[in-house]
Design a protein around this motif. Structure first.
Motif, short mmCIF file in Angstrom:
data_model
loop_
_atom_site.label_atom_id
_atom_site.label_comp_id
_atom_site.label_asym_id
_atom_site.label_seq_id
_atom_site.Cartn_x
_atom_site.Cartn_y
_atom_site.Cartn_z
N ASN A 13 0.81 -1.22 0.00
CA ASN A 13 0.00 0.00 0.00
C ASN A 13 0.85 1.27 0.00
OD1 ASN A 13 -2.43 1.42 -0.03
ND2 ASN A 13 -2.59 1.46 2.21
N SER A 325 -4.36 3.52 -0.37
CA SER A 325 -5.72 3.21 0.08
C SER A 325 -5.82 3.38 1.59
CB SER A 325 -6.09 1.76 -0.29
OG SER A 325 -6.14 1.60 -1.68
N ALA A 326 -7.01 3.78 2.03
CA ALA A 326 -7.29 3.89 3.46
C ALA A 326 -8.79 3.73 3.67
CB ALA A 326 -6.83 5.24 4.01
N PHE A 327 -9.14 3.00 4.69
CA PHE A 327 -10.55 2.79 5.04
C PHE A 327 -11.36 2.25 3.86
CE2 PHE A 327 -8.94 6.56 7.37
CZ PHE A 327 -8.80 5.96 8.62
N GLY A 328 -10.71 1.36 3.11
CA GLY A 328 -11.45 0.60 2.11
C GLY A 328 -11.43 1.13 0.70
N LYS A 329 -10.81 2.31 0.45
CA LYS A 329 -10.75 2.81 -0.93
C LYS A 329 -9.58 3.77 -1.09
CE LYS A 329 -14.58 5.97 0.13
NZ LYS A 329 -15.94 6.39 -0.28
N LEU A 331 -7.31 6.95 -1.56
CA LEU A 331 -7.44 8.28 -0.92
C LEU A 331 -8.13 9.28 -1.85
CD1 LEU A 331 -4.01 8.77 0.89
CD2 LEU A 331 -6.25 8.39 1.95
N GLN A 334 -11.76 9.31 -1.37
CA GLN A 334 -12.30 9.71 -0.07
C GLN A 334 -12.78 11.16 -0.14
OE1 GLN A 334 -12.79 7.77 2.39
NE2 GLN A 334 -11.36 6.05 2.26
#
Length: 547
Positions: A13, A325-329, A331, A334
């Motif tokens: 990631n 990616s962060a919290f499932g998708k 950035l 977001q």
């Protein structure tokens, strides 16, 4: 769960290194501004230079030149004065490429849109290294001051405008090309150059002997410097070469290099003149007037350079957000991160557009007197605003990458340290604001040209009209002008950015800017754009990331 044989030596990631991209063809807003302001003929040049400046080799050169900075050698091993600065080879590599492409010379080719072409090259070059851009800008900017003295211009301009970089420490007349620096400020005065105490006395043969001390001498390995010193008639301007016309080392003694916040690849020195050889440029006692054309041209590059550094930071931000990616998708998907990035990109497009509009003004000023007066005041406005905003925006850009943006392996810390120099060099914010007020009082035709520019824009947008009304109210308070100077310049700059975006950018981009920067309920923090703002379109205009 991870498999038992998972390789913990490989990071997940993480964004790949951004390199080997074209810093011009991936930047739609810059391309549009160059075309709109008369530089369409330079598009191929921009694409070629953008490929070089975005290459892994040039990016690495910028890193190396800043990691292994210049070193001053005052004496040889026998105790003889040397006064030379040694640079990493990467510094010379960047200088060679930039001069070959005409960074310093293209503005003087008399081609239509030549200043826009220069600003395009300066913009792309600035993105890999701030420091080596300094002597390039000063060499470019010295030309109008040198032209004041016909005999000096005849001797020096062919070397100044040469597209061959010659790093050898030799008398100027033995070289294939030269670079210029400047030495204006002194410890006791700083920007108040009329407090200078360095003095020059006639040598009896048309030259002068200059004695004194300068607090900042930019690019000390330049082949010559423009220097301010007092004579019996007041502050005057002089050309002071590293070697005298007879080939002897001139009496310039460098005391130390400044340990600066940023701009590490470039040497800035304290220097003493011990009856150094110099030749006067312009009228005796009018040194400030003689050197101001150089200053005005360097201010153009400060405005361009800050816009460039901001955009370079945002390429890293957009690149990172497309891969991380962060919290499932990703950035970039977001909503809140997208809002922050889009807001910064909106700032970047406005800064880039303003910088290129200033360059257009320099081109127009060659043929049009009103454009000349407009550009004199607009350059101070643009220099003030672009350099101020870039410092603030760079802090937010670092935060977008989180910890990855805060470590030295990232380019962001270097850009963050570098960008304040443009706000300080050639007059800090207060100096720019006072210069605008000085134009209002002593050169009313400049204010008249600026107000004509604003008047023609009335009716383009109601928020712009309100901004111009507030500006008029501030200007109508003569006893408070100096107190209100920064507020005045801010409104002038925002109005210029809005006008130019309305004229050349897609309508949704201009509307987003007017809403975010001119409306009464605008927010101070980044990332507070209205949800209906075309954020994806704004981001893609600053850096078109590969699909």
């Amino acid at each position: 769960m991870l498999p038992h044989d998972f390789d913990f030596q490989t990071s997940l990631n993480q964004a790949p290194v951004l390199a080997d991209y074209n810093s011009f063809t991936t930047h739609a807003a810059l391309q549009q501004a160059v075309k709109a302001y008369g530089g369409g003929w330079a598009m191929e040049l921009g694409a070629a230079f953008g490929a070089v400046m975005g290459s892994r080799q040039m990016i690495q050169a910028g890193e190396l030149a800043n990691k292994y900075g210049p070193v001053l050698k005052t004496h040889d091993r026998f105790g003889n004065r040397l006064d030379v600065v040694a640079y990493h080879p990467a510094y010379h590599e960047m200088m060679t490429v930039a001069i070959r492409y005409g960074f310093h010379s293209i503005a003087w080719t008399e081609l239509p849109g030549a200043y826009v072409a220069h600003s395009l090259l300066a913009y792309l070059k600035q993105q890999i290294d701030e420091g080596s851009s300094c002597p390039l800008t000063m060499t470019f900017a010295a030309v109008p001051s040198l032209k004041i003295a016909g005999d000096i211009a005849k001797e020096w301009l062919p070397l100044v405008l040469s597209n061959t970089y010659d790093e050898r420490h030799l008398p100027y007349f033995e070289k294939k090309g030269v670079t210029f620096g400047m030495a204006m400020t002194e410890p006791q005065g700083g920007s108040d150059v009329r407090a200078n105490i360095s003095f020059a006395v006639p040598a009896g043969d048309g030259s002068y002997k200059i004695t004194g001390r300068k607090w900042f001498c930019s690019a000390p390995m330049s082949d010559a410097f423009l220097v301010l010193a007092q004579t019996t008639k007041g502050l005057s301007c002089f050309l002071v070469p590293r070697f005298t016309p007879t080939g002897e080392k001139n009496k310039l003694y460098f005391q130390r290099l400044k340990d600066k916040l940023g701009n590490k690849s470039n040497a800035s020195a304290e220097v003493e003149f011990h009856a150094a050889w110099g030749k006067m440029i312009g009228e005796e006692g009018r040194g400030v007037a003689s050197i101001m054309e150089m200053v005005r041209h360097t201010r153009l590059d400060c405005a361009v350079g800050s816009a460039a550094t901001l955009q370079r930071a945002l390429t890293e931000v957009v690149h990172h957000c497309h891969h991380r990616s962060a919290f499932g998708k990703k950035l970039i998907a977001q909503p809140l991160m997208k809002n922050v990035v889009a807001d910064l990109c909106l700032e970047s497009e406005a800064a880039t557009t303003l910088a290129m509009r200033l360059a257009l003004g320099f081109d127009e000023a060659l043929q049009n007197e009103e454009a000349l007066y407009f550009t004199r005041i607009a350059t101070a406005i643009g220099k003030f605003w672009n350099t101020k905003r870039a410092v603030l925006a760079l802090g937010e850009a670092v935060e977008c990458l989180g910890g990855n943006g805060y470590v030295e392996e990232s380019i962001l810390p270097r850009l963050y340290r570098d960008v304040p120099v443009n706000a300080i060099w050639e007059g800090s914010g207060n100096i720019q604001a006072l210069d605008v007020l000085r134009s209002v009082h002593k050169e009313p035709r400049s204010l008249e040209a600026l107000m004509n520019y604003y008047t023609k824009a009335q009716g383009l947008d109601p928020r712009l009209d309100k901004q111009l009304e507030q500006l008029q109210q501030l200007l109508a308070q003569p006893t408070h002008l100096e107190y209100n100077a920064r507020a005045i310049i801010e409104k002038m700059a925002l109005a210029m950015q809005a006008i130019e975006l309305i004229r050349i950018a897609p309508a949704p981009i201009a509307q987003a800017f007017c809403q975010a920067r001119l409306s009464a309920d605008r927010n101070i923090t980044w990332g507070a754009l209205a949800p209906e703002t075309p954020m994806d379109d704004i981001i893609q205009r600053i850096y078109q990331a590969p699909a």
